[in-house]
Design an enzyme around this catalytic site. Structure first.
Site, PDB file in Angstrom:
ATOM      1  N   TYR A  72       0.865  -1.364   0.030  1.00  0.00           N
ATOM      2  CA  TYR A  72      -0.124  -0.096   0.077  1.00  0.00           C
ATOM      3  C   TYR A  72       0.887   1.324   0.069  1.00  0.00           C
ATOM      4  CZ  TYR A  72      -3.843   3.133   0.895  1.00  0.00           C
ATOM      5  OH  TYR A  72      -4.851   3.997   0.932  1.00  0.00           O
ATOM      6  N   PHE A 124      -6.460  20.272 -24.473  1.00  0.00           N
ATOM      7  CA  PHE A 124      -7.519  18.990 -24.557  1.00  0.00           C
ATOM      8  C   PHE A 124      -8.629  19.323 -23.965  1.00  0.00           C
ATOM      9  CE2 PHE A 124      -8.511  14.507 -23.935  1.00  0.00           C
ATOM     10  CZ  PHE A 124      -8.753  14.128 -25.295  1.00  0.00           C
ATOM     11  N   ASP A 125      -9.729  18.496 -24.327  1.00  0.00           N
ATOM     12  CA  ASP A 125     -11.032  18.642 -23.746  1.00  0.00           C
ATOM     13  C   ASP A 125     -11.147  18.140 -22.360  1.00  0.00           C
ATOM     14  OD1 ASP A 125     -10.559  15.951 -24.562  1.00  0.00           O
ATOM     15  OD2 ASP A 125     -12.814  15.734 -24.907  1.00  0.00           O
ATOM     16  N   ASP A 214       1.429  19.988 -20.401  1.00  0.00           N
ATOM     17  CA  ASP A 214       0.613  18.762 -20.775  1.00  0.00           C
ATOM     18  C   ASP A 214       1.363  17.774 -21.621  1.00  0.00           C
ATOM     19  OD1 ASP A 214      -1.225  16.609 -21.504  1.00  0.00           O
ATOM     20  OD2 ASP A 214      -2.676  18.144 -21.704  1.00  0.00           O
ATOM     21  N   ALA A 216       1.285  14.390 -22.602  1.00  0.00           N
ATOM     22  CA  ALA A 216       0.638  13.302 -23.062  1.00  0.00           C
ATOM     23  C   ALA A 216       1.642  12.583 -24.197  1.00  0.00           C
ATOM     24  CB  ALA A 216      -0.614  13.316 -23.904  1.00  0.00           C
ATOM     25  N   LYS A 257      -0.095   7.378 -23.645  1.00  0.00           N
ATOM     26  CA  LYS A 257       0.123   7.431 -24.917  1.00  0.00           C
ATOM     27  C   LYS A 257       1.637   7.262 -24.945  1.00  0.00           C
ATOM     28  CE  LYS A 257      -3.651  10.423 -24.646  1.00  0.00           C
ATOM     29  NZ  LYS A 257      -4.589  10.374 -23.420  1.00  0.00           N
ATOM     30  N   HIS A 449     -19.256  14.950 -26.338  1.00  0.00           N
ATOM     31  CA  HIS A 449     -19.116  14.008 -27.562  1.00  0.00           C
ATOM     32  C   HIS A 449     -18.841  12.466 -27.041  1.00  0.00           C
ATOM     33  CE1 HIS A 449     -15.243  14.471 -25.790  1.00  0.00           C
ATOM     34  NE2 HIS A 449     -14.614  13.590 -26.389  1.00  0.00           N
TER      35      HIS A 449
END
Ligand code: F0G
Length: 457
Positions: A72, A124-125, A214, A216, A257, A449
């Site tokens: 843990y 990004f969304d 960001d 990714a 990604k 979407h």
């Protein structure tokens, strides 16, 4: 004779695929309300919905899964993962999260306050969602080249520095950070140059504003810097990554990604105060800080994935395949965001379905047509994804309307690329006969979407 290109890996395990008939697909798409997110994966032949979590792990990654420490707190797996992140990104403090949006949630819970303004090169969304749901404003400062899909420039994902400066000046004292997304997914997986990263950070820092990367598709971005930017040809991907991150203050990462794992993410920073602040939100949202939503085996696999996918050969194989698909579209005259991006081809639906009015969502219509044609699932990065303006509630028709065809890492062969291209050509050849699109029957207030219900007109 010069030896031709070939992949830098070989295949050890396969997954059978199933084709379907047009009749079956007509029925399935109707049942899915013309929203490809609602299809069952088994109803899809070649899946280009996303490159997120869909890659094939290497034998070394699978081997590491067996060595996961599931304690843990203080698991060996965490320290293994932490040291790889520290080495690749040069960031001292690391918080694992279960995916990228979870990293955003944890960090933004600490940083974003109601009324804040957060500029970025096309958030990004989920990033935009995490800003707007906190009643703050996301302002796009991508350079204007990105709007012209036919203009070929090497770093189309760049920040428009004039636009950024304007936002920083007009919102002085109200900008908690800027989001720099590499590669710029929304405009087509387009890279950001090292020069632009440096200048963006200098400008932000001059105004006292920190920068969150960001990340990714950071490794693909580093590949483009190496292959397109002067002065970087002889540097390794790892050297370039380290330089990219030397400019920024923190990173959020969707490891699904460029980490080449099926699930995972993290936050990293050198800012102790941010680390302490984010930690408080990690525990209730994600879990204790040495696992944060990931199992030990997943942390192990990610540690290897990050290391392997920051090697040139791996990235060259990947980008080569995306460029191969682009070359087929060139052959057929199909317009897409040029040059080809890192993880996907973005077909310019407005230029293909010229008889479908924008109010009837051309890119969504093209997405449906391609699925019906051959069972190839792409996704709309266009007017449906853009959601409504939070103030006026009008549809946002101002941006690009694209069909994104993502290529999963190490999953499909170039023969599959041929099928995708041929299917698209068949739709392209009958484009004049497609005159009506789709209409919204039901939509969620945010990130519509994924669940939107549409009808065919
Ligand atoms: N940032 C970028 C640039 C992304 O492309 C994504 C996800 C995220 C953040 C969120 O990460 O999915 O792990 O929570 N993009 C996927 C896509 C979903 O299909 O482009 P996540």
């Amino acid at each position: 004779m010069e030896l031709p290109f070939a992949e830098s890996w070989k295949i050890k395990m396969i997954e059978p695929m199933r084709k379907s008939t047009r009749e079956e697909r007509e029925q399935w798409l109707r049942e899915a309300n013309y929203n490809v997110f609602q299809l069952k994966a088994e109803q899809v032949y070649i899946d280009c919905l996303t490159d997120s979590g869909t890659g094939a792990m290497s034998d070394r990654q699978w081997a590491e899964m067996m060595l996961g420490d599931e304690s843990y707190a203080g698991a060996t797996s965490f320290y293994k993962f932490e040291s790889v992140v520290q080495k690749i990104f040069g960031m001292k403090y690391v918080i694992p999260t279960h995916q990228g949006r979870a990293a955003e949630n944890v960090l933004f819970s600490f940083l974003v306050k109601e009324g804040n303004v957060i500029p970025g090169n096309a958030h990004f969304d989920t990033t935009k969602g995490h800003i707007e749901s906190r009643k703050a404003k996301a302002i796009d400062v991508t350079n204007d080249d990105a709007k012209d899909t036919q203009k070929v420039v090497p770093f189309k994902g760049n920040v428009g520095l004039d636009k950024l400066e304007k936002v920083l000046v007009e919102n002085k004292g109200n900008v908690p950070f800027m989001v720099l997304t590499v590669t710029n997914n929304t405009v087509g997986g387009q890279p950001v140059s090292m020069k632009n990263i440096r200048e963006t950070c200098e400008l932000c820092h001059k105004h006292g504003v920190p920068v969150v990367m960001d990340s990714a598709r950071f490794a693909e971005n580093a590949y483009f810097i190496k292959t397109r930017e002067e002065g970087y040809a002889d540097k390794t991907i790892k050297e370039i990554a380290l330089e990219m991150y030397s400019h920024v203050d923190a990173m959020t990462m969707s490891a699904k990604k460029d980490g080449v794992v099926n699930m995972g993410g993290f936050i990293a920073t050198n800012n102790k105060e941010w680390f302490e602040g984010a930690k408080l939100f990690c525990i209730p949202f994600e879990g204790y800080i040495t696992y944060g939503g990931m199992s030990g085996r997943d942390l192990n696999a990610l540690a290897v994935g990050l290391d392997e996918n920051t090697e040139y050969d791996m990235l060259h194989t990947r980008i080569h395949q995306v460029e191969y698909l682009a070359s087929k579209l060139d052959e057929y005259g199909i317009p897409y965001q040029r040059p080809a991006g890192g993880h996907a081809i973005f077909v310019d639906a407005d230029k293909v379905l010229t008889h479908v009015p924008i109010e009837e969502f051309p890119a969504q219509t093209l997405t449906c047509e391609l699925y019906l044609e051959a069972g190839v699932r792409g996704c709309e990065i266009g007017y449906i994804l853009a959601d409504r303006d939070p103030v006026t509630h009008e549809n946002r028709f101002g941006g690009l309307d694209l069909l994104r065809l993502c290529i999963a890492r190490r999953v499909y062969t170039d023969n599959h690329m041929n099928v995708i291209a041929a299917a698209l050509k068949n739709v392209y050849d009958r484009r004049e006969s497609i005159t009506r699109g789709v209409a919204i029957e039901w939509e969620a207030p945010l990130m519509r979407h994924f669940t939107v219900k549409l009808k065919r007109l």
